[in-house]
Design an enzyme around this catalytic site. Structure first.
Site, PDB file in Angstrom:
ATOM      1  N   ARG A   2     -17.526  -1.011  -4.401  1.00 39.60           N
ATOM      2  CA  ARG A   2     -16.790  -2.137  -4.972  1.00 39.60           C
ATOM      3  C   ARG A   2     -17.688  -3.474  -4.486  1.00 39.60           C
ATOM      4  O   ARG A   2     -18.714  -3.344  -3.474  1.00 39.60           O
ATOM      5  CB  ARG A   2     -15.622  -2.544  -4.058  1.00 39.60           C
ATOM      6  CG  ARG A   2     -14.392  -2.310  -4.850  1.00 39.60           C
ATOM      7  CD  ARG A   2     -12.894  -2.661  -4.031  1.00 39.60           C
ATOM      8  NE  ARG A   2     -12.010  -1.640  -4.380  1.00 39.60           N
ATOM      9  CZ  ARG A   2     -11.897  -0.693  -3.563  1.00 39.60           C
ATOM     10  NH1 ARG A   2     -12.312  -0.576  -2.477  1.00 39.60           N
ATOM     11  NH2 ARG A   2     -10.786   0.136  -4.196  1.00 39.60           N
ATOM     12  N   LEU A   5     -15.903  -6.483   0.128  1.00 35.73           N
ATOM     13  CA  LEU A   5     -15.623  -5.669   1.353  1.00 35.73           C
ATOM     14  C   LEU A   5     -13.965  -5.753   1.596  1.00 35.73           C
ATOM     15  O   LEU A   5     -13.337  -6.400   0.758  1.00 35.73           O
ATOM     16  CB  LEU A   5     -16.084  -6.449   2.682  1.00 35.73           C
ATOM     17  CG  LEU A   5     -17.791  -6.587   2.580  1.00 35.73           C
ATOM     18  CD1 LEU A   5     -18.274  -7.321   3.871  1.00 35.73           C
ATOM     19  CD2 LEU A   5     -18.340  -5.101   2.909  1.00 35.73           C
ATOM     20  N   GLY A   6     -13.735  -4.965   2.456  1.00 37.24           N
ATOM     21  CA  GLY A   6     -12.275  -4.722   2.708  1.00 37.24           C
ATOM     22  C   GLY A   6     -11.397  -3.591   1.997  1.00 37.24           C
ATOM     23  O   GLY A   6     -10.345  -3.432   2.631  1.00 37.24           O
ATOM     24  N   THR A   8      -9.718  -0.227   0.186  1.00 39.05           N
ATOM     25  CA  THR A   8      -8.282  -0.304  -0.551  1.00 39.05           C
ATOM     26  C   THR A   8      -7.501  -1.376  -0.114  1.00 39.05           C
ATOM     27  O   THR A   8      -6.853  -1.961  -0.831  1.00 39.05           O
ATOM     28  CB  THR A   8      -7.774   1.037  -0.451  1.00 39.05           C
ATOM     29  OG1 THR A   8      -8.636   2.078  -1.139  1.00 39.05           O
ATOM     30  CG2 THR A   8      -6.580   1.156  -1.310  1.00 39.05           C
ATOM     31  N   GLY A  81     -23.341   4.872  -0.750  1.00 37.82           N
ATOM     32  CA  GLY A  81     -24.243   5.761   0.263  1.00 37.82           C
ATOM     33  C   GLY A  81     -23.989   7.282   0.244  1.00 37.82           C
ATOM     34  O   GLY A  81     -22.963   7.693  -0.143  1.00 37.82           O
ATOM     35  N   GLY A 149       8.038   7.509  -2.821  1.00 35.29           N
ATOM     36  CA  GLY A 149       7.395   7.363  -1.514  1.00 35.29           C
ATOM     37  C   GLY A 149       7.145   5.705  -1.355  1.00 35.29           C
ATOM     38  O   GLY A 149       7.794   5.011  -2.104  1.00 35.29           O
ATOM     39  N   GLU A 170      11.633  11.756  -8.674  1.00 33.10           N
ATOM     40  CA  GLU A 170      11.201  12.298  -7.424  1.00 33.10           C
ATOM     41  C   GLU A 170      11.567  13.789  -7.188  1.00 33.10           C
ATOM     42  O   GLU A 170      12.517  14.422  -7.681  1.00 33.10           O
ATOM     43  CB  GLU A 170      11.912  11.554  -5.998  1.00 33.10           C
ATOM     44  CG  GLU A 170      11.900  12.269  -4.710  1.00 33.10           C
ATOM     45  CD  GLU A 170      10.278  12.305  -4.263  1.00 33.10           C
ATOM     46  OE1 GLU A 170       9.574  11.344  -4.377  1.00 33.10           O
ATOM     47  OE2 GLU A 170       9.751  13.506  -3.664  1.00 33.10           O
ATOM     48  N   GLY A 262       1.182  10.151  -4.009  1.00 29.37           N
ATOM     49  CA  GLY A 262       0.666  10.236  -2.679  1.00 29.37           C
ATOM     50  C   GLY A 262      -1.014   9.907  -2.723  1.00 29.37           C
ATOM     51  O   GLY A 262      -1.268   9.500  -4.030  1.00 29.37           O
ATOM     52  N   HIS A 434      18.663 -16.005  21.235  1.00 28.48           N
ATOM     53  CA  HIS A 434      19.805 -16.237  20.479  1.00 28.48           C
ATOM     54  C   HIS A 434      19.717 -17.566  19.435  1.00 28.48           C
ATOM     55  O   HIS A 434      19.469 -18.600  20.020  1.00 28.48           O
ATOM     56  CB  HIS A 434      21.072 -16.078  21.139  1.00 28.48           C
ATOM     57  CG  HIS A 434      22.242 -16.441  20.253  1.00 28.48           C
ATOM     58  ND1 HIS A 434      22.855 -15.331  19.528  1.00 28.48           N
ATOM     59  CD2 HIS A 434      23.210 -17.614  20.109  1.00 28.48           C
ATOM     60  CE1 HIS A 434      23.927 -15.915  18.985  1.00 28.48           C
ATOM     61  NE2 HIS A 434      24.113 -16.989  19.018  1.00 28.48           N
TER      62      HIS A 434
HETATM   63  P1  NAI Z   1       4.002   9.000  -0.524  1.00 31.28           P
HETATM   64  O1  NAI Z   1       3.295  10.331   0.109  1.00 31.28           O
HETATM   65  O2  NAI Z   1       4.597   8.028   0.621  1.00 31.28           O
HETATM   66  O3  NAI Z   1       5.021   9.430  -1.456  1.00 31.28           O
HETATM   67  C1  NAI Z   1       4.917  10.304  -2.639  1.00 31.28           C
HETATM   68  C2  NAI Z   1       6.041  10.547  -2.961  1.00 31.28           C
HETATM   69  O4  NAI Z   1       5.802  11.337  -4.365  1.00 31.28           O
HETATM   70  C3  NAI Z   1       6.893  11.655  -2.402  1.00 31.28           C
HETATM   71  O5  NAI Z   1       8.063  11.324  -1.904  1.00 31.28           O
HETATM   72  C4  NAI Z   1       6.785  13.025  -2.937  1.00 31.28           C
HETATM   73  O6  NAI Z   1       7.680  13.874  -2.640  1.00 31.28           O
HETATM   74  C5  NAI Z   1       6.489  12.757  -4.359  1.00 31.28           C
HETATM   75  N1  NAI Z   1       5.944  13.706  -5.335  1.00 31.28           N
HETATM   76  C6  NAI Z   1       4.924  14.162  -5.090  1.00 31.28           C
HETATM   77  N2  NAI Z   1       4.541  15.063  -6.050  1.00 31.28           N
HETATM   78  C7  NAI Z   1       5.614  14.648  -6.943  1.00 31.28           C
HETATM   79  C8  NAI Z   1       5.838  15.284  -8.431  1.00 31.28           C
HETATM   80  N3  NAI Z   1       4.874  15.936  -8.885  1.00 31.28           N
HETATM   81  N4  NAI Z   1       6.843  14.533  -9.164  1.00 31.28           N
HETATM   82  C9  NAI Z   1       7.694  13.791  -8.533  1.00 31.28           C
HETATM   83  N5  NAI Z   1       7.519  13.437  -7.197  1.00 31.28           N
HETATM   84  C10 NAI Z   1       6.279  13.687  -6.469  1.00 31.28           C
HETATM   85  O7  NAI Z   1       2.674   8.481  -1.282  1.00 31.28           O
HETATM   86  P2  NAI Z   1       2.372   7.252  -2.011  1.00 31.28           P
HETATM   87  O8  NAI Z   1       3.750   6.244  -2.078  1.00 31.28           O
HETATM   88  O9  NAI Z   1       1.774   7.340  -3.352  1.00 31.28           O
HETATM   89  O10 NAI Z   1       1.533   6.431  -0.900  1.00 31.28           O
HETATM   90  C11 NAI Z   1       0.348   7.040  -0.640  1.00 31.28           C
HETATM   91  C12 NAI Z   1      -0.233   6.695   0.846  1.00 31.28           C
HETATM   92  O11 NAI Z   1      -0.221   5.348   0.867  1.00 31.28           O
HETATM   93  C13 NAI Z   1       1.072   7.186   1.662  1.00 31.28           C
HETATM   94  O12 NAI Z   1       0.404   7.547   2.787  1.00 31.28           O
HETATM   95  C14 NAI Z   1       1.433   5.808   2.328  1.00 31.28           C
HETATM   96  O13 NAI Z   1       1.815   5.755   3.577  1.00 31.28           O
HETATM   97  C15 NAI Z   1       0.435   4.677   1.964  1.00 31.28           C
HETATM   98  N6  NAI Z   1       0.822   3.517   1.829  1.00 31.28           N
HETATM   99  C16 NAI Z   1       1.048   2.753   2.712  1.00 31.28           C
HETATM  100  C17 NAI Z   1       1.855   1.539   2.661  1.00 31.28           C
HETATM  101  C18 NAI Z   1       2.495   0.733   3.560  1.00 31.28           C
HETATM  102  O14 NAI Z   1       2.149   0.950   4.680  1.00 31.28           O
HETATM  103  N7  NAI Z   1       3.411  -0.194   3.547  1.00 31.28           N
HETATM  104  C19 NAI Z   1       1.941   0.881   1.184  1.00 31.28           C
HETATM  105  C20 NAI Z   1       1.440   1.669   0.380  1.00 31.28           C
HETATM  106  C21 NAI Z   1       0.771   2.803   0.451  1.00 31.28           C
END
Ligand code: NAI
Length: 455
Positions: A2, A5-6, A8, A81, A149, A170, A262, A434
């Protein structure tokens, strides 16, 4: 590679998504909830301006990292890199020039990228991943989200608030795997009330982009149609899925599809083989206290094991560098908080009830609803609850799970408490201001021993 910096988080993750989550929440608040507070307002969406303010925040924060590099005398070599044997990294710049760096230690912190699904081809226009979903314009009429997710529910919330009809498909029979099941159920109920539709237990087979060569704003002129009965407009996208438990496939029409199933570690073209490192079958580079199998090569963040969270990577970075410097670096993986920045928000730290049951740990639970919290009540934001799980014998706090507005700002209190091995009684006997929502943290802790006072 990219230009800024920073990583994803700053460029296409946490920061721009939170900018859109905040702005869209304000839009919905002003459109729907001001009236209940005695405020009359006429509200109109200016999506290009909303995208611009998001881009401005991202630019300011990435510049902030540049500033920190200069301040701390970190040299930024702009290029891609690749490890080239022990102690060597080759950097290729945008114009193709290569330079070799000799070093004692190499830290791999290349992060992750969105996972793909066969049959669903991301074009970042109609079928988007988390990056494309930050830039949609105009607001799609019907958005189908694949995966309930964190990303799917955060970005699904953004576009629902701005006017899209959102359906989440889902695979599992619940949303947000990893979150406490009671919280997930209440969270799904809250999102359903807002208009999000859920199709759980469904396996996505394909998403087809259909060719549309008719003007959708002029139905009366469609070939073969009349003003009274225009011909059916084909859906821009047709999603096909079938029940995981078995049964006939179904289709769903959509104007945009968000693929959020994911993320996977990013190791492409890193030259890992030149130092004998082999990622596991999920692409994860294994580590033992940040050490890879290759001497002098270290790894941290999304590209290695553990939750893919920016603050987990930040903790690991501190500990990894301390270890390289000969100090005692340590990360307490039992106290890494998780937050979903929707409305209401979800926040948790430590073990879920399901995990404690599976581990055979005897625990007590204290719960307090925001409907009984005065600040939540006067703010008209009384959805959700706080749940505290404590060891039945020692009273040590083992997990805290919350659903409610601003709980992202409240979970830190319990992170500190858990780092200090607090008992639930320690929180229950700590004076909280409070009227604040934080009183619910104390009331839930009181509930562990059955002496909640405000409900
Ligand atoms: P996730 O792992 O949180 O959720 C993915 C969802 O997709 C799961 O519920 C899974 O069962 C479902 N899934 C998997 N394959 C599927 C299919 N073929 N058909 C239908 N559903 C399916 O992944 P997500 O939401 O993409 O996030 C990715 C990563 O990024 C995670 O590790 C998350 O913790 C991180 N993240 C964290 C944030 C935060 O801390 N607020 C914000 C955005 C991302």
């Amino acid at each position: 590679m990219r230009a800024t910096l920073g990583g994803t988080c700053l460029n296409v993750g946490c920061i721009p998504s939170k900018a859109l989550l905040h702005a869209s929440e304000m839009f919905e608040l002003a459109s729907k909830d001001f009236a209940g507070l005695g405020i009359k307002a006429q509200v109109e969406l200016d999506l290009p301006a909303m995208h611009r303010q998001k881009a401005d925040s991202v630019a300011a924060l990435t510049k902030g990292v540049e500033f920190l590099f200069r301040k701390n005398k970190v040299e930024w070599i702009k290029g891609k890199g690749r490890i080239d044997g022990p102690g060597r990294v080759v950097v290729t710049t945008a114009d193709g020039a290569a330079q070799t760096l000799e070093t004692k230690n190499i830290v791999i912190a290349t992060g992750s990228e969105p996972s793909r699904l066969p049959g669903v081809e991301v074009d970042q226009t109609r079928i988007v991943d988390s990056t494309g979903a930050l830039a949609l314009s105009p607001v799609p009429k019907r958005l189908v989200v694949i995966g309930a997710g964190i990303i799917g529910l955060e970005l699904g919330s953004v576009w629902r608030r701005l006017g899209a009809e959102v359906t989440v498909v889902e695979y599992l029979d619940r949303i947000v795997p990893g979150a406490d099941a009671e919280v997930a159920t209440a969270f799904q109920r809250a999102l359903t009330k807002q208009g999000v539709k859920f199709r759980l237990g469904q396996k996505v087979l394909k998403a087809e982009v259909n060719q549309i060569d008719i003007a959708i704003d002029q139905p009366a002129k469609f070939k073969g149609g009349t003003k009274a009965s225009p011909p059916a407009i084909p859906d821009p996208i047709t999603l096909t899925f079938e029940p995981v438990a078995g049964g006939p496939p179904e289709t769903l029409g959509a104007d945009a599809v968000l693929l959020s199933v994911g993320r996977r570690p990013y190791t492409e073209g890193l030259g890992l083989e030149t130092v004998g490192i082999t990622p596991d079958k999920r692409g994860v580079i294994p580590n033992d206290h940040f050490r890879t199998s290759a001497p002098g090569v270290w790894v941290l963040g999304d590209v290695t094991s553990g939750p893919m969270l920016a603050h987990k990577a930040e903790d690991e970075a501190i500990a990894c560098i301390e270890t390289i410097a000969g100090k005692a670096g340590h990360v307490n993986y039992a106290v890494i908080p998780s937050v979903i920045y929707t409305y209401p928000e979800v926040a948790w730290v430590g073990a879920t009830e399901e995990e404690l049951k599976a581990q055979g740990v005897a625990y007590k639970a204290g719960k307090f609803p925001f409907t009984a919290n005065s600040r939540a009540k006067v703010n008209h934001e009384a959805e959700g609850f706080v749940k505290v799980l404590a060891d039945a014998a020692t009273d040590r706090v083992l997990g805290v799970h919350m659903l409610g507005p601003d709980v992202s700002e409240m979970i830190g209190e319990y992170c500190v408490a858990m780092e200090f091995a607090a008992a639930s009684e320690d929180i229950a006997r700590t004076c909280h201001p409070h009227p604040t929502r934080s009183e619910a943290l104390r009331q839930a802790a009181m509930g562990v021993d059955g002496w909640t006072m405000q409900a």
